[in-house]
Design a protein around this motif. Structure first.
Motif, PDB file in Angstrom:
ATOM      1  N   GLU A  32     -15.438  11.458  73.072  1.00  0.00           N
ATOM      2  CA  GLU A  32     -16.854  11.828  73.036  1.00  0.00           C
ATOM      3  C   GLU A  32     -17.102  13.175  73.710  1.00  0.00           C
ATOM      4  N   LEU A  33     -16.473  13.406  74.856  1.00  0.00           N
ATOM      5  CA  LEU A  33     -16.696  14.655  75.581  1.00  0.00           C
ATOM      6  C   LEU A  33     -16.066  15.847  74.884  1.00  0.00           C
ATOM      7  N   VAL A  34     -14.939  15.647  74.203  1.00  0.00           N
ATOM      8  CA  VAL A  34     -14.350  16.739  73.430  1.00  0.00           C
ATOM      9  C   VAL A  34     -15.256  17.066  72.247  1.00  0.00           C
ATOM     10  N   ARG A  35     -15.828  16.056  71.637  1.00  0.00           N
ATOM     11  CA  ARG A  35     -16.747  16.262  70.520  1.00  0.00           C
ATOM     12  C   ARG A  35     -17.989  17.009  70.971  1.00  0.00           C
ATOM     13  N   ASP A  36     -18.527  16.628  72.158  1.00  0.00           N
ATOM     14  CA  ASP A  36     -19.724  17.286  72.682  1.00  0.00           C
ATOM     15  C   ASP A  36     -19.707  17.191  74.199  1.00  0.00           C
ATOM     16  N   GLY A  37     -19.277  18.261  74.849  1.00  0.00           N
ATOM     17  CA  GLY A  37     -19.171  18.300  76.304  1.00  0.00           C
ATOM     18  C   GLY A  37     -20.507  18.231  77.020  1.00  0.00           C
ATOM     19  N   ARG A  38     -21.602  18.382  76.271  1.00  0.00           N
ATOM     20  CA  ARG A  38     -22.930  18.323  76.880  1.00  0.00           C
ATOM     21  C   ARG A  38     -23.535  16.921  76.807  1.00  0.00           C
ATOM     22  N   THR A  39     -22.776  15.972  76.298  1.00  0.00           N
ATOM     23  CA  THR A  39     -23.270  14.601  76.209  1.00  0.00           C
ATOM     24  C   THR A  39     -23.626  14.079  77.590  1.00  0.00           C
ATOM     25  N   SER A  40     -24.806  13.487  77.718  1.00  0.00           N
ATOM     26  CA  SER A  40     -25.222  12.926  79.007  1.00  0.00           C
ATOM     27  C   SER A  40     -24.435  11.651  79.294  1.00  0.00           C
ATOM     28  N   VAL A  41     -24.354  11.288  80.555  1.00  0.00           N
ATOM     29  CA  VAL A  41     -23.666  10.060  80.941  1.00  0.00           C
ATOM     30  C   VAL A  41     -24.359   8.866  80.295  1.00  0.00           C
ATOM     31  N   ARG A  42     -25.671   8.900  80.222  1.00  0.00           N
ATOM     32  CA  ARG A  42     -26.412   7.804  79.597  1.00  0.00           C
ATOM     33  C   ARG A  42     -26.004   7.638  78.128  1.00  0.00           C
ATOM     34  N   THR A  43     -25.977   8.743  77.379  1.00  0.00           N
ATOM     35  CA  THR A  43     -25.591   8.691  75.969  1.00  0.00           C
ATOM     36  C   THR A  43     -24.139   8.273  75.831  1.00  0.00           C
ATOM     37  N   LEU A  44     -23.288   8.788  76.684  1.00  0.00           N
ATOM     38  CA  LEU A  44     -21.872   8.431  76.682  1.00  0.00           C
ATOM     39  C   LEU A  44     -21.707   6.925  76.862  1.00  0.00           C
ATOM     40  N   ALA A  45     -22.390   6.367  77.839  1.00  0.00           N
ATOM     41  CA  ALA A  45     -22.319   4.928  78.106  1.00  0.00           C
ATOM     42  C   ALA A  45     -22.800   4.118  76.904  1.00  0.00           C
ATOM     43  N   GLU A  46     -23.883   4.559  76.288  1.00  0.00           N
ATOM     44  CA  GLU A  46     -24.413   3.852  75.114  1.00  0.00           C
ATOM     45  C   GLU A  46     -23.431   3.886  73.949  1.00  0.00           C
ATOM     46  N   ARG A  47     -22.817   5.040  73.725  1.00  0.00           N
ATOM     47  CA  ARG A  47     -21.908   5.189  72.579  1.00  0.00           C
ATOM     48  C   ARG A  47     -20.655   4.334  72.712  1.00  0.00           C
TER      49      ARG A  47
END
Length: 168
Positions: A32-47
């Motif tokens: 997820e972070l390689v795809r979009d390093g600006r992803t928030s922790v909240r969005t990361l957790a949801e995904r």
């Protein structure tokens, strides 16, 4: 000396301590972070279906352990005015790697440098505005570095990212 103290001493001395194996959740976080390093922790957790606390702790651990070394923008070289790319192989005098690498780090347009085994000693990726700038890098900057015996360059006609990378 306790195991914890020994591990700390090994890290401090750069002993190459083995990294902890990544589990499936760590790999998904990296994807997820390689795809979009600006992803928030909240969005990361949801995904990836974990708690925000767990996501935050795992990202912090991945940073602390050196798995994640930074967050940055990916730049398209041509769109940024660097229309000429080339790989440059260097043959250097034995035992001059540290001095040569320190000089290469100061050469404008050198994007990446790797120490190799095999026919050549060093491989550098150069991204320059045009062929004249590339020529200056190779002939005026790199070939004049003490310890560089010879160079060989290959122009890059086209580039693409591999589809089988574990992080793409």
């Amino acid at each position: 000396m306790s195991q914890e103290t020994a591990d700390e001493a090994g890290r401090a001395a750069g002993s190459g301590r083995s990294a902890r194996a990544l589990d499936e959740v760590d790999r998904r976080i990296l994807d997820e972070l390689v795809r979009d390093g600006r992803t928030s922790v909240r969005t990361l957790a949801e995904r990836i279906h974990i708690s925000r606390t767990n996501a935050y702790a795992r990202v912090e651990r991945l940073v602390r352990d050196g798995v994640i070394t930074g967050f940055h923008a990916q730049v398209a070289p041509e769109a940024a005015g660097l229309g000429t790319s080339a790989y440059m192989a260097l043959t250097i005098e034995q035992n001059t790697w540290r001095e040569v690498s320190a000089e290469l780090a100061r050469v404008r347009y050198v994007e990446h440098v790797a120490l190799l085994s095999g026919e050549h000693d060093v491989l550098a990726l150069v991204r320059a505005p045009d062929n004249a700038a590339l020529r200056d890098v190779v002939l005026d900057r790199v070939q004049r570095i003490a310890g560089v015996l010879s160079t060989r360059s290959w122009l890059v006609f086209e580039e693409f990212g591999g589809t089988q990378s574990p992080w793409r």
